[in-house]
Design a protein around this motif. Structure first.
Motif, mmCIF file in Angstrom:
data_model
loop_
_atom_site.group_PDB
_atom_site.id
_atom_site.type_symbol
_atom_site.label_atom_id
_atom_site.label_comp_id
_atom_site.label_asym_id
_atom_site.label_seq_id
_atom_site.Cartn_x
_atom_site.Cartn_y
_atom_site.Cartn_z
ATOM 1 N N TYR A 184 -9.062 -4.782 -6.119
ATOM 2 C CA TYR A 184 -7.718 -4.568 -5.568
ATOM 3 C C TYR A 184 -6.639 -5.148 -6.479
ATOM 4 O O TYR A 184 -6.839 -6.169 -7.107
ATOM 5 C CB TYR A 184 -7.611 -5.209 -4.183
ATOM 6 N N ALA A 192 0.839 -1.209 0.000
ATOM 7 C CA ALA A 192 0.000 0.000 0.000
ATOM 8 C C ALA A 192 0.873 1.258 0.000
ATOM 9 O O ALA A 192 0.591 2.236 -0.704
ATOM 10 C CB ALA A 192 -0.923 -0.004 1.214
ATOM 11 N N ASN A 233 -2.502 3.774 6.067
ATOM 12 C CA ASN A 233 -2.417 4.048 4.639
ATOM 13 C C ASN A 233 -3.755 3.779 3.951
ATOM 14 O O ASN A 233 -4.326 2.701 4.099
ATOM 15 C CB ASN A 233 -1.319 3.175 4.012
ATOM 16 N N ASP A 234 -4.212 4.761 3.205
ATOM 17 C CA ASP A 234 -5.530 4.649 2.563
ATOM 18 C C ASP A 234 -5.612 3.530 1.535
ATOM 19 O O ASP A 234 -6.701 3.062 1.216
ATOM 20 C CB ASP A 234 -5.895 5.975 1.867
ATOM 21 N N ASN A 235 -4.462 3.136 0.982
ATOM 22 C CA ASN A 235 -4.471 2.079 -0.035
ATOM 23 C C ASN A 235 -4.689 0.693 0.542
ATOM 24 O O ASN A 235 -4.896 -0.265 -0.184
ATOM 25 C CB ASN A 235 -3.140 2.053 -0.798
ATOM 26 N N ARG A 259 -18.201 -4.077 0.574
ATOM 27 C CA ARG A 259 -18.053 -2.662 0.887
ATOM 28 C C ARG A 259 -18.372 -2.354 2.363
ATOM 29 O O ARG A 259 -17.689 -1.562 3.002
ATOM 30 C CB ARG A 259 -18.992 -1.874 -0.019
ATOM 31 N N HIS A 306 -6.747 -1.962 2.691
ATOM 32 C CA HIS A 306 -8.024 -2.332 3.294
ATOM 33 C C HIS A 306 -7.877 -3.692 3.974
ATOM 34 O O HIS A 306 -6.948 -4.443 3.705
ATOM 35 C CB HIS A 306 -9.122 -2.371 2.231
ATOM 36 N N ILE A 355 -5.692 -5.409 -0.371
ATOM 37 C CA ILE A 355 -6.537 -5.833 0.752
ATOM 38 C C ILE A 355 -5.904 -7.040 1.425
ATOM 39 O O ILE A 355 -5.388 -7.934 0.748
ATOM 40 C CB ILE A 355 -7.996 -6.126 0.322
ATOM 41 N N LYS A 388 -10.758 0.357 6.431
ATOM 42 C CA LYS A 388 -9.595 1.047 5.877
ATOM 43 C C LYS A 388 -8.499 1.155 6.943
ATOM 44 O O LYS A 388 -8.780 1.444 8.102
ATOM 45 C CB LYS A 388 -10.013 2.443 5.412
ATOM 46 N N SER A 389 -7.259 0.918 6.557
ATOM 47 C CA SER A 389 -6.140 1.012 7.495
ATOM 48 C C SER A 389 -5.956 2.452 7.966
ATOM 49 O O SER A 389 -6.173 3.397 7.219
ATOM 50 C CB SER A 389 -4.861 0.522 6.805
ATOM 51 N N LYS A 390 -5.536 2.612 9.234
ATOM 52 C CA LYS A 390 -5.256 3.956 9.754
ATOM 53 C C LYS A 390 -3.974 4.497 9.151
ATOM 54 O O LYS A 390 -3.781 5.698 9.032
ATOM 55 C CB LYS A 390 -5.062 3.895 11.275
ATOM 56 N N LYS A 397 -3.174 -0.572 -4.596
ATOM 57 C CA LYS A 397 -4.370 -0.865 -3.813
ATOM 58 C C LYS A 397 -4.338 -2.319 -3.352
ATOM 59 O O LYS A 397 -4.189 -3.233 -4.159
ATOM 60 C CB LYS A 397 -5.614 -0.625 -4.672
#
Lengths: 270, 77
Positions: A113, A28, A80-82, A71, A84, A35, A76-78, A33
């Motif tokens: 992803y 990420a 890094n936004d990329n 969904r 999940h 997961i 979402k990870s704290k 992207k």
């Protein structure tokens, strides 16, 4: 279409979940992207390592059973936004997985992803088989220690027998991470060298991760060690993540006397 | 540089022991190459009567006797 990576080991406790969290975050941070999915049903742990245990509302089994959408369930990870995350179910047991449901889930994640990383349960029962079934790549985690290596070989055997890719006449890529290496012990002949482990298991080396107290400190805080710039294990995970993203990063020799205390020691003889 | 000292160190003992243990593990796996087919066929037969999730076949050795134990996991629906 994303690629599906299963992180496996034969034995438990070798650092599989830690590796999953750090590689997911590393990929990420590289801008892809990604997961990470906890397939260890009944023994949820990846949420703790990622520091997301308080955010879990829906789990993997609920998604597979249609009780929640991807969904809704994805967190979402704290850091890094990329990145999940999809949590394992804590109340059910591994028996709830079946091939068809796993396939549907994995296929749908691949559409969203670039990297889908599955944290497999330890051991070689059905939960493990379902995790590896639809993987393009398996990352095998071992410690330089006999029981971990022997069990990894059995897991690789099952991977070769059960992988959908193998059944279709293709190959499943198998990569090895040697985790918790002590340079000092290797130098003293008290710990197997990565090269020896590769010889025995006959797979490709993806990376070497040194023993590092920072890993426990990181899991205490729910902040994967890759975020700690001073950590040697964190550095190793950065290199490995880049390799997974296609960069040609040379293998760093962490088993030679150049590292840490040992360097000072050998320095005296120069 | 220290190579000659390491001959009898535990790492080289570990390598030798592992090499042998893993060879014998792998042999065990390839001893019954028909295992997957056998599983599939058993599954087909049982399916005629009751729903099946999975069939596991294990080799067991007790003293002189070798046995294949077959475990059939039934489906709930």
């Amino acid at each position: 279409m994303g690629i599906v990576i299963a992180v496996i080991s034969g034995k438990g406790g070798v650092g599989k979940t830690t590796a999953t969290a750090n590689l997911g975050l590393g990929i990420a941070m590289y801008g892809k992207k990604c997961i990470v999915v906890d397939f260890d049903i009944g023994q949820r742990n990846l949420d703790m390592i990622l520091g997301l245990e308080n955010r879990v509302v829906y789990d993997l089994v609920q998604v597979m059973d249609g009780e929640a959408s991807v969904r809704q369930a994805v967190i979402k990870s704290k850091a890094n936004d990329n990145l999940h995350f999809l949590a394992a179910s804590q109340t059910k047991d591994k028996g709830v997985l079946n091939s068809e449901k796993v396939k549907v889930l994995v296929e749908s994640l691949k559409e969203t992803y670039e990297y889908v990383i599955l944290d497999s349960p330890a051991g070689i029962e059905s939960g493990f088989e379902h995790t590896i079934e639809f993987a393009d790549t398996a990352i095998v985690i071992v410690n330089p220690e006999v029981s971990s290596i022997r069990d990894a070989d059995r897991a690789i055997g099952i991977l070769d027998a059960k992988s959908q890719r193998v059944k279709e006449g293709e190959e499943v890529r198998k990569l090895l991470i040697v985790n918790r290496i002590s340079a000092e012990m290797v130098q003293n002949g008290e710990m197997l060298k990565s090269e020896d482990i590769l010889d025995i298991l006959n797979i490709t080396l993806l990376g070497k991760v040194p023993e590092d107290k920072g890993v426990i400190d990181a899991s205490n805080q729910g902040k994967p060690v890759i975020l700690n710039e001073k950590s040697i294990a964190g550095e190793a995970y950065i290199r490995i993540s880049k390799r997974l993203c296609g960069e040609d990063i040379p293998m760093k020799d962490i088993e030679s006397p150049q590292t840490g205390v040992f360097r000072k020691f050998t320095g005296m003889f120069r | 540089m220290f190579g000659w000292m390491n001959e009898n160190k535990s790492a080289s003992i570990a390598k030798d022991r592992l090499t042998i243990a893993i060879m014998s593990d792998r042999q065990h796996l390839t001893e019954f190459p028909f295992m997957d087919e056998l599983k599939a066929e058993i599954m087909e037969v049982v399916k005629k009567y009751v729903g099946v999730n999975n069939v596991e076949i294990k080799k067991e050795i007790e003293g002189e006797i070798e046995a294949l134990s077959i475990e059939i996991e039934l489906s709930r629906d």
